[in-house]
Every structure is written in structure tokens, then in C-alpha cells.
Design a protein around this motif. Structure first.
Motif, short mmCIF file in Angstrom:
data_model
loop_
_atom_site.label_atom_id
_atom_site.label_comp_id
_atom_site.label_asym_id
_atom_site.label_seq_id
_atom_site.Cartn_x
_atom_site.Cartn_y
_atom_site.Cartn_z
N ALA A 1 28.53 -33.77 -22.15
CA ALA A 1 28.66 -32.83 -23.28
C ALA A 1 27.34 -32.10 -23.47
O ALA A 1 27.31 -30.88 -23.72
N CYS A 2 26.23 -32.83 -23.34
CA CYS A 2 24.91 -32.22 -23.48
C CYS A 2 24.71 -31.17 -22.38
O CYS A 2 24.29 -30.04 -22.66
N LEU A 3 25.03 -31.53 -21.14
CA LEU A 3 24.87 -30.56 -20.03
C LEU A 3 25.70 -29.31 -20.30
O LEU A 3 25.25 -28.19 -20.10
N LYS A 4 26.93 -29.53 -20.76
CA LYS A 4 27.80 -28.37 -20.98
C LYS A 4 27.30 -27.53 -22.15
O LYS A 4 27.37 -26.30 -22.10
N SER A 5 26.77 -28.20 -23.18
CA SER A 5 26.28 -27.42 -24.33
C SER A 5 25.05 -26.60 -23.94
O SER A 5 24.73 -25.59 -24.54
N GLU A 6 24.34 -27.05 -22.91
CA GLU A 6 23.18 -26.29 -22.42
C GLU A 6 23.62 -25.21 -21.43
O GLU A 6 22.79 -24.51 -20.86
N GLY A 7 24.92 -25.15 -21.17
CA GLY A 7 25.44 -24.09 -20.31
C GLY A 7 25.62 -24.49 -18.85
O GLY A 7 25.87 -23.66 -18.00
N PHE A 8 25.47 -25.79 -18.55
CA PHE A 8 25.66 -26.20 -17.16
C PHE A 8 27.10 -26.63 -16.95
O PHE A 8 27.73 -27.20 -17.82
N GLY A 9 27.60 -26.37 -15.76
CA GLY A 9 28.98 -26.76 -15.47
C GLY A 9 29.22 -26.82 -13.99
O GLY A 9 28.27 -26.75 -13.21
N SER A 10 30.48 -26.93 -13.61
CA SER A 10 30.80 -27.20 -12.20
C SER A 10 30.40 -26.06 -11.27
O SER A 10 30.38 -26.22 -10.07
N TYR A 11 30.08 -24.90 -11.82
CA TYR A 11 29.67 -23.78 -10.96
C TYR A 11 28.24 -23.99 -10.43
O TYR A 11 27.83 -23.40 -9.45
N LEU A 12 27.47 -24.82 -11.12
CA LEU A 12 26.06 -25.01 -10.75
C LEU A 12 25.96 -25.72 -9.40
O LEU A 12 26.64 -26.70 -9.18
N LYS A 13 25.09 -25.19 -8.53
CA LYS A 13 24.97 -25.75 -7.19
C LYS A 13 24.63 -27.24 -7.24
O LYS A 13 25.08 -28.03 -6.43
#
Ligand code: ATP
Length: 397
Positions: free
Chosen positions: A240-252
Motif C-alpha cells: 500500500a505504501c509503494l502504491k501510495s508513492e506511485g509505484f506499481g507493476s509498470y515499474l521495471k
């Protein structure tokens, strides 16, 4: 087009695998896999005269690809594969549709649809794939399948999450039995990495995927010494923290961030293994190095007053936010308290005087501006100064 050209060349061709499965599940697919009993490259060349797409062929594997903006066709000559020992590279021999389907991973990927005009649209189901799709069941074709290619274990978990299917009970046993063998020593890490990437690019909750890996005891594919001790709640917090910072499955590096909780405990001891085998990208190595550097510094200072240690604070400031998300879920006191405190105080010590102001002053050489700002921040951190006037006095001094 494929149907007409196959007839003209007297070749039998079939739509196979994932696209047939997806067709039955009403899932849109732009990836068409075509198996040919005969020369796939010749068929693809003829088909491309009508499509005029980008064309690639691989003589060695007798495969060809046609790609345009909307669709991708992969043509392959039907073949059979033999495994000389577990997880070995298979030996290949050209063959018919039945044998080509038999080398596949799961029954749900073994359906074929005939493309020749005399049987156009006829579905061929050698291994009960249709029934398994209806029952949402993931099942291999023979008991040694997971041993022959352990990356299928990761694929099975991926399909559970990607399709909302369930690994068959008998297959769960096969997986557990396969994991008793030392497959780690023979697995291809390049393929494993690609499968892990694919697995974590599907499904909205990587935490659940990791817990499923744990349940099936498959961490040992990554490394036999993995000692994993995160709860699902902690993992959820992290993602949830990663996603709230804008990271997601698109990130290499997303896959790396996903396996980080799995490999964390052995990062230090197995450092060389990971770098050599996993061929981490520069950024992934940076994640590891920054994390290790901070943990080392922290362990050295843990008995001092860490909340007054500017160097420690600065080290954490230099760590990518993705790794801070991870540090927050470590259930290690006082580390956990410290990271939470850090998060609250991150921007608090920023000097009120700006770099621009300092560069406008004729009595300050540009080369010193960075150092002055750092010292101002340190003084604020230590509580020695707090107002703009204090800062001015400090600079003038
Ligand atoms: P998706 O497109 O959703 O990833 P897919 O089934 O097309 O699903 P791919 O990874 O593209 O998956 O693989 C294409 C086909 O190759 C699969 O349908 C499967 O039959 C076969 N395949 C892929 N990997 C393996 C493997 N490790 N062992 C056996 N067959 C495999």
C-alpha cells in the motif's frame, strides 16, 4: 488468411494455447499462437504477404513472428521435447499437434482450434483442458511436469491470480513433492526471473501471491536459505505504501520490490549469489546497497541516542522511498520506531535560507553553498538554531 494460406500450402495449422484459453474465458488477447504441422516459417512468410507486418524468424527453433499495431502472430512448428534430467534444457524433435500439446505446462493451455477449411473452428482437446477451464482448475499433464521444469510452479501460481483459477489438490501435492528435491541447483534463473516478473505484474495484491508461495513452500526456488517472517498485514502495508508513492507493476524493478521481503534475511549472507545469478539492474543493486549501508550504520549506533544522530538521519534521507516503505514493515525495534519517527520529521529540518539567497551573496563562494546548507540543517536538527535570524547569524559567522 492463415486458413487460406495453410490450405494452399497443404499445411495443417492450429490456433493454440493461451489465446484459445482466453477466447473461452472471454478475455481479449492480441497474442495469437499458431502451431503448424510442418514448416512454420514458410507459412508465416506467405501469411505476411497479406498482412505486411514486421517479420522475424528463428531458423534454429523453426518459429516466426508477425507483428503489427493491433496483433501479434507467433508461428511454431509442432515439436516434442525430452528432458534428460530435472530442469535440464529440453531436447527438441519436430512432431505433430498431439506431442506439441503434451509438452505444454497445464491442461488449460493445451486446447487447439483447427484453422484449415475442412475443419475450420473445430476444437481439439487432448488432455481435458476444456473441462478444467470450466472448473477453473490448474493441472499439469503428467506427475513429473513440475520436476522437469520447476518454473511451472511459478506459472501455476500466476495463473491462479491472473485467471482466478485454483491449483488442483493433486497438483499441490506434486508441487510440494517437487520442492523436496533440490531443484534450486538446476533451475534456470533467467527463466525464473522472467516468470517472477510476470507473476507479480498480475493481480492486485502481491502480498497474497507471496503468502501463496509460502503455503506451497516454493521460496526454496529462490534460495534454499530463505527465512521469511512477514505477516500478510505487514506485506499489505508495504505494498500500500509503494502504491501510495506511485509505484506499481509498470515499474521495471517492481518484481524486485516484490521479492525483497522474501530475500531480505539472506541479502547480507548471500549477497554475491544474488548479484551473480539474478543479474540485478543498477537500480536494484542500489536498493540493496543503500538498505545494507543503512542497516549496518543503524546496528552500530543502536545503543546511542539515535534520534540525535544527524549522520544516521542523513543516511536515511539518501535512501529511495521504496526502501523506506520496506523498512517501515520490519518488526525490529528500535529500528521500526526510528523509521516511523524519521518519516514524521523528514522535511522539518530544511533550512529557511535557500540556496538561491546564498548564491546572491557576494561574500559566499558558490562551492561552499552545499556545505553551508548541510550545516544549517544539522544545526536545526540538533536544536541549536530555529529561526531565520539564527540561520543568518550562523551563515555570517
Ligand atoms: P499469457 O499470454 O496470459 O501469459 P500464455 O499461456 O500465452 O498466457 P506464455 O507465457 O505466453 O503464456 O506461454 C505461451 C504458451 O507456451 C503457453 O500457453 C504454454 O502452453 C507454453 N509454455 C510457456 N511456458 C511453458 C513452460 N515452462 N512449460 C511448458 N509450456 C510452457
Amino acid at each position: 488468411i492463415v486458413s487460406d494460406v495453410s490450405d494452399k500450402l497443404s499445411l495443417k495449422s492450429f490456433l493454440v494455447g493461451g489465446c484459445v484459453r482466453d477466447l473461452l474465458l472471454n478475455i481479449h488477447s492480441n497474442d495469437m499462437d499458431i502451431v503448424v504441422e510442418g514448416d512454420a516459417i514458410k507459412l508465416a512468410q506467405e501469411v505476411n504477404k497479406y498482412i505486411n507486418g514486421e517479420f522475424f524468424s528463428y531458423e534454429k527453433f523453426r518459429t516466426a513472428t508477425i507483428k503489427n499495431k493491433e496483433i501479434k502472430f507467433d508461428f511454431a512448428s509442432a515439436r516434442t521435447e525430452f528432458y534428460s534430467c530435472p530442469a535440464a534444457k529440453p531436447l527438441i524433435e519436430y512432431s505433430d499437434l498431439h506431442n506439441d500439446m503434451y509438452r505444454r505446462d497445464f491442461s488449460i493451455n493445451t486446447l487447439a482450434i483447427s484453422l484449415n477449411s475442412d475443419s475450420y473452428g473445430k476444437m481439439i482437446d487432448f488432455f481435458g483442458g476444456y473441462e478444467d477451464i470450466k472448473l477453473k482448475r490448474i493441472r499439469v499433464l503428467h506427475p513429473l511436469s513440475y520436476v522437469e521444469d520447476p518454473t511451472r510452479i511459478i506459472r501455476a501460481i500466476r495463473f491462479e491470480f491472473q485467471l482466478g483459477f485454483k491449483i488442483d489438490k493433486a497438483d499441490e501435492e506434486l508441487i510440494k513433492n517437487a520442492m523436496e528435491l533440490k531443484l534450486f541447483n538446476v533451475i534456470s534463473f533467467d527463466v525464473l526471473k522472467e516468470e517472477l516478473k510476470l507473476m507479480f505484474s498480475h493481480g492486485s495484491c502481491p502480498g497474497l501471491i507471496i503468502m501463496r508461495m509460502k503455503e506451497l513452500n516454493v521460496f526454496k526456488l529462490i534460495h534454499p536459505k530463505v527465512s521469511f517472517n512477514f505477516s500478510l498485514d505487514r506485506l499489505r502495508e508495504y505494498f500500500a505504501c509503494l502504491k501510495s508513492e506511485g509505484f506499481g507493476s509498470y515499474l521495471k524493478e517492481w518484481w524486485f520490490l516484490c521479492i525483497l521481503p522474501i530475500i531480505y534475511n539472506i541479502l547480507k549472507s548471500e549477497d554475491r549469489f544474488f548479484k551473480r545469478k539474478w543479474k540485478f539492474t543498477k537500480k536494484e543493486v542500489l536498493y540493496i546497497e543503500k538498505l545494507k549501508k543503512f542497516l549496518l550504520k543503524f546496528s552500530r549506533k543502536r545503543n546511542q541516542n539515535i534520534f540525535k544522530d544527524f549522520e544516521l538521519f542523513e543516511t536515511l534521507e539518501g535512501i529511495p522511498v521504496e526502501i523506506i516503505c520496506f523498512l517501515k514493515i520490519l518488526e525490529e525495534k528500535p529500528l521500526n520506531d526510528y523509521v516511523i519517527w524519521f518519516e514524521k520529521n523528514r522535511g522539518v529540518f530544511k533550512p529557511l535560507i535557500t540556496g538561491e539567497e546564498l548564491s546572491n551573496r557576494s561574500d559566499i563562494r558558490p562551492a561552499f553553498i552545499g556545505e553551508i546548507l548541510r550545516n544549517l540543517k544539522k544545526e536545526r536538527f540538533l536544536g541549536n538554531i530555529s529561526t531565520y535570524e539564527d540561520e543568518l547569524k550562523f551563515v555570517n559567522k
